[in-house]
Design a protein around this motif. Structure first.
Motif, PDB file in Angstrom:
ATOM      1  N   TRP A 131       0.830  -1.214   0.000  1.00  0.00           N
ATOM      2  CA  TRP A 131       0.000   0.000   0.000  1.00  0.00           C
ATOM      3  C   TRP A 131       0.860   1.259   0.000  1.00  0.00           C
ATOM      4  O   TRP A 131       0.548   2.242  -0.669  1.00  0.00           O
ATOM      5  CB  TRP A 131      -0.920  -0.028   1.205  1.00  0.00           C
ATOM      6  CG  TRP A 131      -1.831   1.144   1.334  1.00  0.00           C
ATOM      7  CD1 TRP A 131      -2.868   1.477   0.513  1.00  0.00           C
ATOM      8  CD2 TRP A 131      -1.786   2.162   2.335  1.00  0.00           C
ATOM      9  NE1 TRP A 131      -3.485   2.629   0.948  1.00  0.00           N
ATOM     10  CE2 TRP A 131      -2.833   3.063   2.072  1.00  0.00           C
ATOM     11  CE3 TRP A 131      -0.966   2.369   3.446  1.00  0.00           C
ATOM     12  CZ2 TRP A 131      -3.075   4.170   2.869  1.00  0.00           C
ATOM     13  CZ3 TRP A 131      -1.200   3.475   4.246  1.00  0.00           C
ATOM     14  CH2 TRP A 131      -2.247   4.365   3.953  1.00  0.00           C
ATOM     15  N   LEU A 132       1.969   1.222   0.722  1.00  0.00           N
ATOM     16  CA  LEU A 132       2.834   2.394   0.851  1.00  0.00           C
ATOM     17  C   LEU A 132       3.634   2.671  -0.416  1.00  0.00           C
ATOM     18  O   LEU A 132       4.279   3.724  -0.513  1.00  0.00           O
ATOM     19  CB  LEU A 132       3.782   2.218   2.037  1.00  0.00           C
ATOM     20  CG  LEU A 132       3.124   2.333   3.409  1.00  0.00           C
ATOM     21  CD1 LEU A 132       4.096   1.936   4.506  1.00  0.00           C
ATOM     22  CD2 LEU A 132       2.612   3.750   3.641  1.00  0.00           C
ATOM     23  N   HIS A 133       3.609   1.750  -1.368  1.00  0.00           N
ATOM     24  CA  HIS A 133       4.269   2.033  -2.632  1.00  0.00           C
ATOM     25  C   HIS A 133       3.366   2.831  -3.579  1.00  0.00           C
ATOM     26  O   HIS A 133       3.787   3.179  -4.687  1.00  0.00           O
ATOM     27  CB  HIS A 133       4.741   0.739  -3.303  1.00  0.00           C
ATOM     28  CG  HIS A 133       6.075   0.279  -2.790  1.00  0.00           C
ATOM     29  ND1 HIS A 133       6.221  -0.377  -1.582  1.00  0.00           N
ATOM     30  CD2 HIS A 133       7.332   0.410  -3.299  1.00  0.00           C
ATOM     31  CE1 HIS A 133       7.508  -0.640  -1.388  1.00  0.00           C
ATOM     32  NE2 HIS A 133       8.194  -0.179  -2.412  1.00  0.00           N
ATOM     33  N   ARG A 134       2.162   3.126  -3.122  1.00  0.00           N
ATOM     34  CA  ARG A 134       1.321   4.054  -3.871  1.00  0.00           C
ATOM     35  C   ARG A 134       1.740   5.477  -3.531  1.00  0.00           C
ATOM     36  O   ARG A 134       2.080   5.774  -2.388  1.00  0.00           O
ATOM     37  CB  ARG A 134      -0.156   3.848  -3.517  1.00  0.00           C
ATOM     38  CG  ARG A 134      -0.686   2.457  -3.858  1.00  0.00           C
ATOM     39  CD  ARG A 134      -2.139   2.336  -3.437  1.00  0.00           C
ATOM     40  NE  ARG A 134      -2.677   1.001  -3.708  1.00  0.00           N
ATOM     41  CZ  ARG A 134      -3.908   0.613  -3.414  1.00  0.00           C
ATOM     42  NH1 ARG A 134      -4.738   1.471  -2.815  1.00  0.00           N
ATOM     43  NH2 ARG A 134      -4.308  -0.614  -3.707  1.00  0.00           N
ATOM     44  N   PRO A 135       1.709   6.401  -4.495  1.00  0.00           N
ATOM     45  CA  PRO A 135       2.244   7.754  -4.256  1.00  0.00           C
ATOM     46  C   PRO A 135       1.535   8.520  -3.142  1.00  0.00           C
ATOM     47  O   PRO A 135       2.189   9.103  -2.274  1.00  0.00           O
ATOM     48  CB  PRO A 135       2.052   8.447  -5.611  1.00  0.00           C
ATOM     49  CG  PRO A 135       2.011   7.339  -6.609  1.00  0.00           C
ATOM     50  CD  PRO A 135       1.352   6.191  -5.917  1.00  0.00           C
ATOM     51  N   ARG A 136       0.210   8.528  -3.124  1.00  0.00           N
ATOM     52  CA  ARG A 136      -0.494   9.367  -2.153  1.00  0.00           C
ATOM     53  C   ARG A 136      -0.294   8.925  -0.713  1.00  0.00           C
ATOM     54  O   ARG A 136       0.006   9.764   0.156  1.00  0.00           O
ATOM     55  CB  ARG A 136      -1.983   9.422  -2.508  1.00  0.00           C
ATOM     56  CG  ARG A 136      -2.280  10.257  -3.747  1.00  0.00           C
ATOM     57  CD  ARG A 136      -3.770  10.359  -3.979  1.00  0.00           C
ATOM     58  NE  ARG A 136      -4.070  11.170  -5.157  1.00  0.00           N
ATOM     59  CZ  ARG A 136      -5.293  11.415  -5.609  1.00  0.00           C
ATOM     60  NH1 ARG A 136      -6.357  10.887  -4.973  1.00  0.00           N
ATOM     61  NH2 ARG A 136      -5.471  12.156  -6.673  1.00  0.00           N
ATOM     62  N   PRO A 137      -0.470   7.644  -0.397  1.00  0.00           N
ATOM     63  CA  PRO A 137      -0.217   7.235   0.991  1.00  0.00           C
ATOM     64  C   PRO A 137       1.207   7.530   1.448  1.00  0.00           C
ATOM     65  O   PRO A 137       1.426   7.975   2.579  1.00  0.00           O
ATOM     66  CB  PRO A 137      -0.503   5.733   0.982  1.00  0.00           C
ATOM     67  CG  PRO A 137      -1.425   5.519  -0.171  1.00  0.00           C
ATOM     68  CD  PRO A 137      -0.999   6.524  -1.199  1.00  0.00           C
ATOM     69  N   TRP A 138       2.180   7.314   0.574  1.00  0.00           N
ATOM     70  CA  TRP A 138       3.563   7.528   0.973  1.00  0.00           C
ATOM     71  C   TRP A 138       3.852   9.013   1.173  1.00  0.00           C
ATOM     72  O   TRP A 138       4.567   9.397   2.113  1.00  0.00           O
ATOM     73  CB  TRP A 138       4.503   6.917  -0.056  1.00  0.00           C
ATOM     74  CG  TRP A 138       5.960   7.096   0.266  1.00  0.00           C
ATOM     75  CD1 TRP A 138       6.925   7.584  -0.550  1.00  0.00           C
ATOM     76  CD2 TRP A 138       6.620   6.767   1.502  1.00  0.00           C
ATOM     77  NE1 TRP A 138       8.143   7.596   0.076  1.00  0.00           N
ATOM     78  CE2 TRP A 138       7.980   7.100   1.347  1.00  0.00           C
ATOM     79  CE3 TRP A 138       6.183   6.244   2.707  1.00  0.00           C
ATOM     80  CZ2 TRP A 138       8.924   6.921   2.363  1.00  0.00           C
ATOM     81  CZ3 TRP A 138       7.112   6.066   3.737  1.00  0.00           C
ATOM     82  CH2 TRP A 138       8.461   6.402   3.556  1.00  0.00           C
ATOM     83  N   ARG A 139       3.291   9.865   0.338  1.00  0.00           N
ATOM     84  CA  ARG A 139       3.480  11.304   0.538  1.00  0.00           C
ATOM     85  C   ARG A 139       2.871  11.748   1.861  1.00  0.00           C
ATOM     86  O   ARG A 139       3.423  12.602   2.571  1.00  0.00           O
ATOM     87  CB  ARG A 139       2.872  12.095  -0.624  1.00  0.00           C
ATOM     88  CG  ARG A 139       3.686  12.059  -1.905  1.00  0.00           C
ATOM     89  CD  ARG A 139       3.290  13.183  -2.853  1.00  0.00           C
ATOM     90  NE  ARG A 139       1.922  13.065  -3.317  1.00  0.00           N
ATOM     91  CZ  ARG A 139       1.553  12.469  -4.442  1.00  0.00           C
ATOM     92  NH1 ARG A 139       2.489  11.925  -5.223  1.00  0.00           N
ATOM     93  NH2 ARG A 139       0.293  12.417  -4.814  1.00  0.00           N
ATOM     94  N   ALA A 140       1.719  11.179   2.212  1.00  0.00           N
ATOM     95  CA  ALA A 140       1.086  11.517   3.490  1.00  0.00           C
ATOM     96  C   ALA A 140       1.968  11.094   4.664  1.00  0.00           C
ATOM     97  O   ALA A 140       2.114  11.831   5.650  1.00  0.00           O
ATOM     98  CB  ALA A 140      -0.288  10.860   3.586  1.00  0.00           C
ATOM     99  N   VAL A 141       2.574   9.911   4.562  1.00  0.00           N
ATOM    100  CA  VAL A 141       3.449   9.434   5.631  1.00  0.00           C
ATOM    101  C   VAL A 141       4.678  10.343   5.754  1.00  0.00           C
ATOM    102  O   VAL A 141       5.101  10.686   6.872  1.00  0.00           O
ATOM    103  CB  VAL A 141       3.875   7.979   5.358  1.00  0.00           C
ATOM    104  CG1 VAL A 141       4.990   7.546   6.313  1.00  0.00           C
ATOM    105  CG2 VAL A 141       2.677   7.055   5.501  1.00  0.00           C
ATOM    106  N   ILE A 142       5.245  10.757   4.648  1.00  0.00           N
ATOM    107  CA  ILE A 142       6.390  11.668   4.675  1.00  0.00           C
ATOM    108  C   ILE A 142       6.002  12.983   5.351  1.00  0.00           C
ATOM    109  O   ILE A 142       6.738  13.517   6.191  1.00  0.00           O
ATOM    110  CB  ILE A 142       6.908  11.931   3.248  1.00  0.00           C
ATOM    111  CG1 ILE A 142       7.543  10.670   2.670  1.00  0.00           C
ATOM    112  CG2 ILE A 142       7.927  13.069   3.250  1.00  0.00           C
ATOM    113  CD1 ILE A 142       7.982  10.811   1.230  1.00  0.00           C
TER     114      ILE A 142
END
Length: 488
Positions: free
Chosen positions: A329-340
């Motif tokens: 899931w975290l390899h999707r752009p939006r979730p990962w940007r949110a985590v950053i």
């Protein structure tokens, strides 16, 4: 948004993004947990007061097994500290330089909080506000600092404890758990002071598991975890392919340095940890609640108990079971940007979330709109959602103001501490000793503040001795990081 997109695009394929997600989720759960369990009332003079609703909610005690996420934060901290220390050394740096960078990451936002609170308290005292009321408000706002004090005890020990881990592997957290159990026996027999070392032994045990997780993923330095990703961090760097598979060091059993990461290992840890925790809290002497409940015979978290450690094993099992789906899931752009984005200000969120509650309560009380329903009542339960939403708005404003203080914290350039002629040998030892003094002063200050009664007459909100010790320790660490003391 463009900066976040750039950081996301530069993330190497081998980065354990799950660690960053766990850090963000753990802090978010602490914040929401504190907000939802708070009950607001009035004292004899009609002034608002706040306390935990847990004593009136015994049905919620099992839910604290999920809400108690401090072990997750120490687990993630162990992973990140092992990774960043290893990367630092492989880039030519030393442990003292690594420690000073870690201090900056933790203390810059903390210093902002303390200075703002002390300044506001001084103004209130000059305006004639009673010193005990000033202290009560600041005491509540600084409750999160007890956790930071515990973490600041563990971080300086990372170089020594990681070396111990490299030699003895999982035997180290097992030995620490035995010491925790011995401390529990002490407080069960009426000598509560014997359990005080559990503040160190308990959190060190969880921190060691983070080392084992890091070693299981990569036998080589992993610069991608030099610091949590954030808008002002240098961004994740390539750490090489193939780090998703567990590594083996040739040792078996508890001497292994590497945490088993398979789903089978996760299931065993989850079921075994739950079974042990159920036994300890039913047949055994430990309370069911894993958070502080005023009036309980024993607190599982302050200091950490054996029951909290068995719950940690269960939480670790759940983490391992969810690791695969979460990683995809975290390899999707939006979730990962949110985590950053969250990790860039994660400590600011944690430090200011109770200040947000104070500000909202004050505003609602001043306008006559402050609800004070009884804990556990239908009105209190109905008020939880709007209460949390309003608090989120207030906290968002505070993070917008103070978040840049944390986000601007950057690691020193690789090898900077070695650029000075005296940065090795005796000078490096002196810098390390001075850094330890700085950390000790900061920890003393935070513990002194936590131990000072909330009704003590403190015009600055924080005890003067604690504030002076904190500023001296933080100032010393900042001087050392700037290069002072590095020249032979």
């Amino acid at each position: 948004m463009r900066r976040l997109a750039q950081l996301a695009e530069r993330t190497p394929a081998g980065r354990e993004r799950y660690v960053d997600l766990l850090r963000a989720v753990a802090i978010a759960m602490v914040v929401i947990g504190h907000w939802t369990v708070t009950v607001i009332g009035e004292d004899a003079t009609g002034r608002p007061t706040g306390r935990s609703a847990l004593p009136e909610l015994p049905w919620a005690y099992p839910l604290t097994w999920v809400a108690q996420v401090m072990p997750v934060f120490f687990l993630v901290g162990g992973f990140a500290n092992a990774a960043s220390l290893t990367a630092r050394r492989n880039r030519g740096g030393d442990a003292a330089g690594w420690l000073l960078d870690r201090a900056a990451r933790l203390l810059r936002p903390t210093t902002a909080l303390l200075l703002v609170l002390a300044g506001a308290a001084a103004l209130a005292s000059l305006a004639g506000v009673d010193a005990t009321l000033v202290r009560t408000v600041v005491w509540f706002a600084t409750v999160p600092l007890w956790f930071l004090a515990a973490y600041l005890l563990v971080v300086p020990l990372t170089p020594a404890m990681y070396a111990l881990h490299r030699r003895f592997g999982l035997l180290v957290p097992v030995a620490l758990a035995v010491l925790v159990a011995a401390g529990d026996v002490g407080r069960a027999t009426g000598t509560a002071e014997l359990a005080l070392p559990n503040y160190l032994f308990g959190w060190l045990a969880v921190h060691q598991l983070g080392f084992a997780w890091y070693d299981a993923r990569t036998p080589s330095p992993d610069p991608a975890h030099d610091e949590p990703p954030g808008p002002r961090s240098p961004g994740p760097r390539h750490d090489g392919p193939g780090h998703d598979a567990p590594r083996h060091d040739g040792r078996r059993g508890l001497r292994s340095r590497r945490l088993p990461l398979s789903r089978r290992a996760g299931a065993v840890a989850l079921l075994g940890g739950l079974a042990a925790t159920v036994l300890l809290t039913t047949v055994g002497p430990y309370p069911v609640a894993m958070l502080n409940v005023p009036g309980e015979r024993l607190d599982n978290a302050a200091p950490p108990s054996l029951a909290l450690l068995t719950l940690t094993v269960a939480q670790l099992g759940l983490i391992l079971l969810l690791r695969g789906p979460a990683g995809r899931w975290l390899h999707r752009p939006r979730p990962w940007r949110a985590v950053i984005a969250v990790n860039g200000v994660v400590l600011t969120v944690f430090l200011w979330h109770l200040t947000a509650a104070i500000l909202l309560v004050g505003a609602l009380d001043a306008t006559g709109l402050l609800p004070t329903p009884a804990a556990g009542s239908a009105a209190w339960l109905a008020w939880r959602l709007p209460w949390v939403l309003l608090l989120a708005v207030v906290l968002a404003v505070l993070v917008a103001v103070f978040g840049p203080v944390e986000a601007r914290t950057r690691a020193t350039r690789p090898g900077r501490e070695a650029a000075h002629p005296g940065a090795v040998g005796r000078s490096a030892a002196v810098r390390g000793a001075l850094a330890a003094v700085g950390f000790a002063a900061v920890v003393y200050a935070l513990v002194r503040n936590a131990q000072t009664p909330r009704a003590a007459p403190e015009p600055l909100g924080v005890p003067v001795a604690a504030l002076v010790a904190y500023l001296a320790g933080a100032g010393l660490l900042r001087l050392l990081r700037s290069g002072w003391g590095s020249r032979g």
